[in-house]
Design a protein around this motif. Structure first.
Motif, PDB file in Angstrom:
ATOM      1  N   ASN A  33       0.724  -1.371  -0.320  1.00  0.00           N
ATOM      2  CA  ASN A  33       0.901  -0.178  -0.076  1.00  0.00           C
ATOM      3  C   ASN A  33       0.824   1.154  -0.162  1.00  0.00           C
ATOM      4  OD1 ASN A  33      -2.994  -1.024   0.208  1.00  0.00           O
ATOM      5  ND2 ASN A  33      -2.781  -1.575   2.169  1.00  0.00           N
ATOM      6  N   THR A  34       1.942   1.646   1.061  1.00  0.00           N
ATOM      7  CA  THR A  34       2.992   2.700   0.829  1.00  0.00           C
ATOM      8  C   THR A  34       3.919   2.342   0.205  1.00  0.00           C
ATOM      9  OG1 THR A  34       4.230   1.232   2.320  1.00  0.00           O
ATOM     10  CG2 THR A  34       2.001   2.561   3.479  1.00  0.00           C
ATOM     11  N   HIS A  35       4.061   1.260  -0.787  1.00  0.00           N
ATOM     12  CA  HIS A  35       5.429   1.958  -1.794  1.00  0.00           C
ATOM     13  C   HIS A  35       5.256   0.963  -3.525  1.00  0.00           C
ATOM     14  CE1 HIS A  35       6.883   0.664   2.360  1.00  0.00           C
ATOM     15  NE2 HIS A  35       8.150   1.632   1.527  1.00  0.00           N
ATOM     16  N   VAL A  36       3.499   1.251  -3.920  1.00  0.00           N
ATOM     17  CA  VAL A  36       2.987   1.187  -4.903  1.00  0.00           C
ATOM     18  C   VAL A  36       4.073   2.167  -5.882  1.00  0.00           C
ATOM     19  CG1 VAL A  36       1.543   1.555  -6.512  1.00  0.00           C
ATOM     20  CG2 VAL A  36       1.107   0.670  -4.308  1.00  0.00           C
ATOM     21  N   ALA A  37       4.607   3.638  -6.046  1.00  0.00           N
ATOM     22  CA  ALA A  37       4.982   3.658  -6.669  1.00  0.00           C
ATOM     23  C   ALA A  37       6.641   3.257  -7.259  1.00  0.00           C
ATOM     24  CB  ALA A  37       5.794   5.668  -5.575  1.00  0.00           C
ATOM     25  N   ASP A  38       7.111   3.288  -6.082  1.00  0.00           N
ATOM     26  CA  ASP A  38       8.417   1.758  -6.350  1.00  0.00           C
ATOM     27  C   ASP A  38       8.395   0.674  -7.254  1.00  0.00           C
ATOM     28  OD1 ASP A  38       9.873   3.546  -4.434  1.00  0.00           O
ATOM     29  OD2 ASP A  38      10.000   1.816  -2.706  1.00  0.00           O
ATOM     30  N   VAL A  39       7.601  -0.053  -6.803  1.00  0.00           N
ATOM     31  CA  VAL A  39       6.780  -1.143  -7.477  1.00  0.00           C
ATOM     32  C   VAL A  39       7.042  -0.251  -8.826  1.00  0.00           C
ATOM     33  CG1 VAL A  39       5.524  -2.817  -8.094  1.00  0.00           C
ATOM     34  CG2 VAL A  39       6.036  -2.741  -5.878  1.00  0.00           C
ATOM     35  N   ASP A  40       5.757   1.135  -9.312  1.00  0.00           N
ATOM     36  CA  ASP A  40       5.732   1.198 -10.866  1.00  0.00           C
ATOM     37  C   ASP A  40       6.778   1.252 -11.492  1.00  0.00           C
ATOM     38  OD1 ASP A  40       3.856   1.977 -12.647  1.00  0.00           O
ATOM     39  OD2 ASP A  40       2.969   3.629 -12.283  1.00  0.00           O
ATOM     40  N   LEU A  41       7.809   2.621  -9.693  1.00  0.00           N
ATOM     41  CA  LEU A  41       8.976   2.797 -11.521  1.00  0.00           C
ATOM     42  C   LEU A  41       9.675   1.607 -11.462  1.00  0.00           C
ATOM     43  CD1 LEU A  41       9.812   5.646 -11.711  1.00  0.00           C
ATOM     44  CD2 LEU A  41      11.087   5.707 -10.089  1.00  0.00           C
ATOM     45  N   LEU A  42      10.223   0.828 -10.689  1.00  0.00           N
ATOM     46  CA  LEU A  42      10.702  -0.166 -11.149  1.00  0.00           C
ATOM     47  C   LEU A  42      10.407  -1.348 -12.301  1.00  0.00           C
ATOM     48  CD1 LEU A  42      12.006  -2.037  -7.456  1.00  0.00           C
ATOM     49  CD2 LEU A  42      13.124  -0.886  -9.582  1.00  0.00           C
ATOM     50  N   LEU A  43       9.278  -1.169 -12.624  1.00  0.00           N
ATOM     51  CA  LEU A  43       8.628  -2.033 -13.051  1.00  0.00           C
ATOM     52  C   LEU A  43       9.026  -1.686 -15.359  1.00  0.00           C
ATOM     53  CD1 LEU A  43       4.999  -3.762 -11.959  1.00  0.00           C
ATOM     54  CD2 LEU A  43       7.154  -4.548 -12.389  1.00  0.00           C
ATOM     55  N   SER A  44       8.785   0.178 -14.412  1.00  0.00           N
ATOM     56  CA  SER A  44       9.174   1.209 -16.130  1.00  0.00           C
ATOM     57  C   SER A  44      10.021   1.424 -16.144  1.00  0.00           C
ATOM     58  CB  SER A  44       8.531   2.562 -15.535  1.00  0.00           C
ATOM     59  OG  SER A  44       8.459   2.922 -16.387  1.00  0.00           O
ATOM     60  N   ASN A  45      10.692   0.896 -15.254  1.00  0.00           N
ATOM     61  CA  ASN A  45      12.462   0.760 -15.731  1.00  0.00           C
ATOM     62  C   ASN A  45      13.393  -0.446 -16.014  1.00  0.00           C
ATOM     63  OD1 ASN A  45      12.762   3.902 -14.921  1.00  0.00           O
ATOM     64  ND2 ASN A  45      13.879   3.770 -13.154  1.00  0.00           N
ATOM     65  N   TYR A  46      12.642  -1.483 -15.641  1.00  0.00           N
ATOM     66  CA  TYR A  46      14.033  -2.618 -16.088  1.00  0.00           C
ATOM     67  C   TYR A  46      13.072  -3.664 -16.722  1.00  0.00           C
ATOM     68  CZ  TYR A  46      16.756  -1.025 -12.300  1.00  0.00           C
ATOM     69  OH  TYR A  46      17.816   0.072 -11.173  1.00  0.00           O
ATOM     70  N   GLN A  47      11.177  -3.408 -16.796  1.00  0.00           N
ATOM     71  CA  GLN A  47      10.587  -4.878 -17.581  1.00  0.00           C
ATOM     72  C   GLN A  47      10.738  -5.843 -17.372  1.00  0.00           C
ATOM     73  OE1 GLN A  47      10.617  -2.989 -21.850  1.00  0.00           O
ATOM     74  NE2 GLN A  47      10.741  -0.863 -21.121  1.00  0.00           N
ATOM     75  N   PRO A  48      11.064  -6.592 -16.288  1.00  0.00           N
ATOM     76  CA  PRO A  48      11.015  -7.492 -15.525  1.00  0.00           C
ATOM     77  C   PRO A  48       9.851  -8.677 -16.763  1.00  0.00           C
ATOM     78  CG  PRO A  48      10.086  -6.783 -14.114  1.00  0.00           C
ATOM     79  CD  PRO A  48      10.168  -5.597 -14.918  1.00  0.00           C
ATOM     80  N   HIS A  49      10.150  -9.553 -17.062  1.00  0.00           N
ATOM     81  CA  HIS A  49       9.417 -10.765 -17.505  1.00  0.00           C
ATOM     82  C   HIS A  49       8.397 -11.453 -15.840  1.00  0.00           C
ATOM     83  CE1 HIS A  49      12.813 -11.285 -20.341  1.00  0.00           C
ATOM     84  NE2 HIS A  49      11.438 -11.119 -21.656  1.00  0.00           N
ATOM     85  N   GLY A  88       6.141 -10.054   1.000  1.00  0.00           N
ATOM     86  CA  GLY A  88       5.500  -8.108   2.101  1.00  0.00           C
ATOM     87  C   GLY A  88       4.442  -7.350   1.478  1.00  0.00           C
ATOM     88  N   VAL A  89       4.073  -8.369   0.827  1.00  0.00           N
ATOM     89  CA  VAL A  89       2.588  -7.593   0.586  1.00  0.00           C
ATOM     90  C   VAL A  89       1.300  -6.979   1.324  1.00  0.00           C
ATOM     91  CG1 VAL A  89       0.618  -7.656  -0.911  1.00  0.00           C
ATOM     92  CG2 VAL A  89       2.944  -9.041  -1.330  1.00  0.00           C
ATOM     93  N   GLY A  90       1.529  -7.949   2.564  1.00  0.00           N
ATOM     94  CA  GLY A  90       0.466  -7.055   3.250  1.00  0.00           C
ATOM     95  C   GLY A  90      -0.805  -6.814   3.205  1.00  0.00           C
ATOM     96  N   ALA A  91      -1.935  -6.377   3.813  1.00  0.00           N
ATOM     97  CA  ALA A  91      -2.825  -5.632   3.482  1.00  0.00           C
ATOM     98  C   ALA A  91      -3.845  -6.180   2.560  1.00  0.00           C
ATOM     99  CB  ALA A  91      -3.355  -5.112   4.299  1.00  0.00           C
TER     100      ALA A  91
END
Length: 493
Positions: free
Chosen positions: A43-59, A65-68
């Motif tokens: 919930n508090t780190h969506v922006a981090d994941v969004d940026l990582l997916l955009s920059n590195y485009q992993p398959h 540790g996803v939580g609620a």
């Protein structure tokens, strides 16, 4: 400027077309790229994941540790998501995989998720796991894939000096014993994965770790570092699409309009048609680039990403030292972030609605929801018999069309047949008759009627390309048609 210089150089149109012609890139093959990240509450780190997916485009991306956030089913563009809840507030795992990858869920358990995908015609098992602190890994689940190709990534909370930790813990000792008894191996980074200690607790386990490369990324606001895993297995093919700058296409045609207007009067219609068609196709290629079809869309605006990170930083600061000042600062930043994000999403949604309302774009949006139904082909009916054998079907169809396109057989004793054949021969040997000239207004009227279909002919032109021609070229089309109509045998040559 480059195109104008090439046009003004002493080159023939044919050689210029050959230089401007582009071949579609071959589909490059890539090994599967994995991203592992303990998000410490998504919930508090969506922006981090969004940026990582955009920059590195992993398959494939494994989040632990996803939580609620498991209950919210947060979506990321160009990725499908499969989630599994955990046993505590920081448990739960999510596997994100790109749209063009096909997979299915094999097994789900608390803090454990296993999927199966096919790559290079081989089935491989990809797993996500989260082992809470002071707990042992679920060896009863891991051992099920002993004789299969499997790769399980996650936060094991297992420490051992064998994979670079400074000390051992109970979970690490048991995991090492399991490796020795089963022959499985670890895919461990060379740098610590936890920001709170020098421990390597985020890694992968597999039946064969040969050829794997890892990289710990110093990014994100979680208390764990994200890790990239470059695998030696599973090649994914990328597709490309053509992205054409139609404004440049039209502008250049306007610049060279007078040249083609003079050429139409100095060349015969066949030569002009071939040369002009080839030029249009080559110009389209020159004004185009090939984009990767699986390219990730642009992330949030930079200011929104920076604001999200500031909110996470303020929240962590409040957790370390709970004062009213830090709480108010965190809540005020959070309120500003929510307002800005809501405004951004609202504007994006309004732009989409505006695009749908324009012209016939509604059907571009709604068309994928409608599927044409075609009944299954069960055979061909010949009398009362239904033939299903392929060779017999081909033979019947070949005989039918051979007779259909053959010269007609007629009854020589039938006067009606003889009259019809006589009239046919008269038409066949009639000399070419010129058609009446057409006007530019007639051409413009028909020009607006035909549909801009993208299917191309033998030289690469299409109705869509012709639809992009500036209006000045309608005069050239009119002259070309009238020259063909005057001669009367354009399609016979």
């Amino acid at each position: 400027m480059e195109m104008i210089n090439e046009w003004n150089s002493r080159k023939s149109i044919s050689s210029l077309c050959n230089e401007w012609k582009k071949e579609r890139p071959q589909f490059p093959k890539q090994n599967l790229l994995f991203l592992l990240y303990n998000v410490e509450g998504l919930n508090t780190h969506v922006a981090d994941v969004d940026l990582l997916l955009s920059n590195y485009q992993p398959h494939i991306c494994i989040l632990t540790g996803v939580g609620a956030a498991i209950r919210k089913q947060i979506k990321f563009p160009n990725y499908h998501a499969i989630s599994q809840p955990g046993t505590n507030s920081f448990g739960g795992v999510i596997i994100l995989y790109q749209f063009h990858i096909e997979c299915k869920v094999v097994e789900k358990d608390l803090n454990f998720l296993m999927i199966k995908l096919t790559s290079n015609h081989d089935d491989i098992h990809i797993g996500a796991i989260y082992v809470p602190p002071n707990s042992l890994p679920p060896f009863q689940l891991l051992s099920k894939y002993q004789n299969k190709s499997f790769y399980i990534f996650g936060d094991f909370n297992a420490k051992h000096i064998n994979w670079g930790c400074k000390m051992n813990n109970t979970s690490g000792v048991h995991l090492l014993n399991w490796f020795e008894s089963t022959g499985n191996e670890i895919i461990a980074p060379t740098k610590p994965t936890s920001k709170r200690s020098d421990a390597i607790i985020d890694f992968g386990i597999t039946h064969d770790a040969k050829g794997w490369n890892t990289e710990v990324l110093t990014e994100g606001t979680s208390d764990h570092f994200p890790i990239l895993f470059q695998s030696p297995i599973g090649k994914i093919e990328d597709a490309y699409f053509t992205k054409t700058n139609w404004k440049l296409f039209k502008f250049f045609l306007l610049l060279v309009h007078e040249y083609w207007m003079s050429l139409i009067y100095n060349l015969d219609e066949q030569t002009f048609f071939s040369l002009f068609s080839s030029f249009l196709s080559s110009l389209r290629d020159k004004c185009s680039i090939y984009e990767n079809a699986t390219k990730y869309r642009a992330p949030w605006p930079p200011e929104l990403v920076l604001l999200a990170r500031s909110v996470n930083k303020a929240k962590r600061s409040y957790r370390r030292n709970k004062t009213d000042t830090k709480l108010q600062y965190y809540l005020s930043l959070k309120e500003i972030f929510i307002d800005q994000r809501t405004k951004f999403l609202y504007e994006k949604r309004e732009q989409k609605v505006k695009w749908i309302a324009h012209g016939h774009n509604l059907w571009k949006f709604a068309k994928p929801s409608f599927h044409v139904y075609s009944p299954q082909f069960k055979g061909i009916k010949n009398g009362s018999e239904i033939i299903t054998e392929n060779t017999k079907i081909v033979e019947i169809l070949a005989n039918y069309f051979e007779k259909h396109f053959h010269e007609p057989e007629y009854d020589k004793s039938n006067s009606e047949h003889l009259l019809a054949i006589e009239r046919f021969n008269q038409i066949e040997y009639t000399p070419n008759m010129p058609l009446e000239p057409i006007t530019m207004n007639e051409v413009q009227l028909e020009w607006k009627k035909f549909k801009p279909k993208k299917s191309s002919d033998s030289v690469g032109t299409s109705a869509f390309i012709l639809k992009q021609l500036p209006e000045q070229y309608l005069g050239i089309i009119t002259v070309l048609f009238n020259k063909c109509a005057t001669k009367g045998n354009f399609f016979e040559e």
